[in-house]
Design an enzyme around this catalytic site. Structure first.
Site, PDB file in Angstrom:
ATOM      1  N   TYR A  48       0.802  -1.211   0.000  1.00  0.00           N
ATOM      2  CA  TYR A  48       0.000   0.000   0.000  1.00  0.00           C
ATOM      3  C   TYR A  48       0.841   1.271   0.000  1.00  0.00           C
ATOM      4  O   TYR A  48       0.308   2.360  -0.096  1.00  0.00           O
ATOM      5  CB  TYR A  48      -0.926   0.027   1.228  1.00  0.00           C
ATOM      6  CG  TYR A  48      -1.914  -1.108   1.242  1.00  0.00           C
ATOM      7  CD1 TYR A  48      -3.091  -1.030   0.513  1.00  0.00           C
ATOM      8  CD2 TYR A  48      -1.670  -2.254   1.972  1.00  0.00           C
ATOM      9  CE1 TYR A  48      -4.004  -2.058   0.510  1.00  0.00           C
ATOM     10  CE2 TYR A  48      -2.583  -3.302   1.989  1.00  0.00           C
ATOM     11  CZ  TYR A  48      -3.740  -3.195   1.263  1.00  0.00           C
ATOM     12  OH  TYR A  48      -4.640  -4.226   1.270  1.00  0.00           O
ATOM     13  N   HIS A  70       8.026   9.843  -4.654  1.00  0.00           N
ATOM     14  CA  HIS A  70       9.003   9.235  -5.555  1.00  0.00           C
ATOM     15  C   HIS A  70       8.599   7.811  -5.946  1.00  0.00           C
ATOM     16  O   HIS A  70       9.318   7.137  -6.677  1.00  0.00           O
ATOM     17  CB  HIS A  70      10.378   9.212  -4.882  1.00  0.00           C
ATOM     18  CG  HIS A  70      10.809  10.558  -4.409  1.00  0.00           C
ATOM     19  ND1 HIS A  70      11.164  11.570  -5.269  1.00  0.00           N
ATOM     20  CD2 HIS A  70      10.914  11.080  -3.165  1.00  0.00           C
ATOM     21  CE1 HIS A  70      11.492  12.655  -4.582  1.00  0.00           C
ATOM     22  NE2 HIS A  70      11.345  12.373  -3.306  1.00  0.00           N
ATOM     23  N   TYR A  85      -4.534  -1.418   9.970  1.00  0.00           N
ATOM     24  CA  TYR A  85      -5.165  -1.019   8.724  1.00  0.00           C
ATOM     25  C   TYR A  85      -6.078   0.177   8.966  1.00  0.00           C
ATOM     26  O   TYR A  85      -6.468   0.479  10.086  1.00  0.00           O
ATOM     27  CB  TYR A  85      -5.908  -2.192   8.097  1.00  0.00           C
ATOM     28  CG  TYR A  85      -4.971  -3.190   7.464  1.00  0.00           C
ATOM     29  CD1 TYR A  85      -4.399  -2.936   6.224  1.00  0.00           C
ATOM     30  CD2 TYR A  85      -4.614  -4.361   8.124  1.00  0.00           C
ATOM     31  CE1 TYR A  85      -3.513  -3.828   5.648  1.00  0.00           C
ATOM     32  CE2 TYR A  85      -3.725  -5.264   7.561  1.00  0.00           C
ATOM     33  CZ  TYR A  85      -3.176  -4.997   6.320  1.00  0.00           C
ATOM     34  OH  TYR A  85      -2.291  -5.877   5.764  1.00  0.00           O
ATOM     35  N   ASN A 143      -9.114   0.970   8.799  1.00  0.00           N
ATOM     36  CA  ASN A 143     -10.348   0.880   9.579  1.00  0.00           C
ATOM     37  C   ASN A 143     -10.114   0.755  11.085  1.00  0.00           C
ATOM     38  O   ASN A 143     -11.068   0.762  11.857  1.00  0.00           O
ATOM     39  CB  ASN A 143     -11.197  -0.295   9.100  1.00  0.00           C
ATOM     40  CG  ASN A 143     -11.733  -0.083   7.697  1.00  0.00           C
ATOM     41  OD1 ASN A 143     -11.533   0.977   7.099  1.00  0.00           O
ATOM     42  ND2 ASN A 143     -12.408  -1.078   7.157  1.00  0.00           N
ATOM     43  N   ASN A 168     -14.558   4.914   7.091  1.00  0.00           N
ATOM     44  CA  ASN A 168     -14.415   3.961   8.195  1.00  0.00           C
ATOM     45  C   ASN A 168     -13.230   4.269   9.103  1.00  0.00           C
ATOM     46  O   ASN A 168     -13.280   4.013  10.313  1.00  0.00           O
ATOM     47  CB  ASN A 168     -14.299   2.537   7.647  1.00  0.00           C
ATOM     48  CG  ASN A 168     -15.609   2.027   7.082  1.00  0.00           C
ATOM     49  OD1 ASN A 168     -16.686   2.445   7.508  1.00  0.00           O
ATOM     50  ND2 ASN A 168     -15.531   1.139   6.091  1.00  0.00           N
TER      51      ASN A 168
END
Length: 252
Positions: free
Chosen positions: A61, A66, A120, A122, A168
């Site tokens: 993710y 850059h 994460y 959420n 969320n």
């Protein structure tokens, strides 16, 4: 933004000099910036800011200026903003605390705590709530930064408070702040599906070169806005900033 306190809590001090000094003590840590004692013998201290960028951890993710983000689904503007502020203010992000990567520094005399939650998106509140409590940061000084589909791509908006807007990550933060919504937020637009385009297809669509350039410009503009917010609070310049952002891509 200034308040006088008398405290025995050990602190990370941030003096007027550019050298950032850190003192670690055994049990409790707080973030403070002190000015020299005045003629009345009262030490004036600045209230710290907790600035949190929402994103998803891991190389899958991760994206920086850059390392171009491929699509909106992997958009990490919250993390990118923290990286941008850290670079601009010389803050080193090198500590893990409360499931977040954090760095401590200053914007002029005002102490800041930068955070990138490593749970994460959420579950971002699992970092924000404990960090705010540990460093005794009031709600009005918790700045949440995240992407917003309801805003055109590259448009920035700063608000002193608000709801979760079906985001969320923001909802989880509110839950971990005892349901309180009275904290500032900075949103960077990533756009909405055109026409009847499917939401999932839109989120998996690659950014165009122009869209990426708009995001990069937004990050630079937002960094200046954050600096102004930390130093001056929500004043008329914030209103002008939001108005300028709202119409910056409108053709006259």
């Amino acid at each position: 933004m200034l308040h006088a306190v008398s405290t025995t809590i050990p602190c990370i001090s941030c003096p007027r000099s550019s050298l950032f000094q850190q003192r670690l003590v055994s049990t409790r840590l707080s973030v403070r910036a002190s000015l020299p004692d005045n003629s009345n013998g009262v030490k004036v201290e600045y209230t710290p800011w907790l600035i949190v960028g929402l994103g998803n951890p891991g190389n899958k993710y991760h994206g920086t200026r850059h390392n171009v983000i491929k699509c909106r689904f992997l958009c990490q503007v919250g993390f990118e903003m923290i990286d941008q502020i850290a670079q601009a203010e010389g803050v080193v992000m090198n500590t893990i605390q409360s499931k977040a990567l954090i760095g401590i520094g200053c914007i002029k005399e005002v102490p800041i705590l930068l955070a990138k939650p490593q749970a994460y998106m959420n579950f971002s509140g699992e970092s924000v709530g404990p960090l705010a409590a540990h460093y005794q940061v009031p709600l009005r000084h918790i700045l949440l930064i995240y992407d917003e589909m309801s805003l055109p791509n590259g448009v920035v908006r700063i608000q002193p408070k608000g709801g979760h807007g079906h985001h969320n990550g923001v909802k989880n933060v509110i839950d971990h702040l005892d349901g309180c919504r009275e904290f500032p937020r900075l949103c960077i637009g990533i756009g909405n599906p055109p026409g009847t385009m499917d939401m999932k297809a839109f989120l998996l669509q690659k950014f165009s070169l122009t869209e990426r350039e708009q995001i990069d410009a937004a990050l630079e503009q937002a960094t200046e806005a954050v600096r102004n917010l930390v130093l001056n609070g929500f004043n008329q310049s914030m209103t002008r900033f939001n108005l300028g952002q709202k119409y910056k891509y409108h053709k006259v």
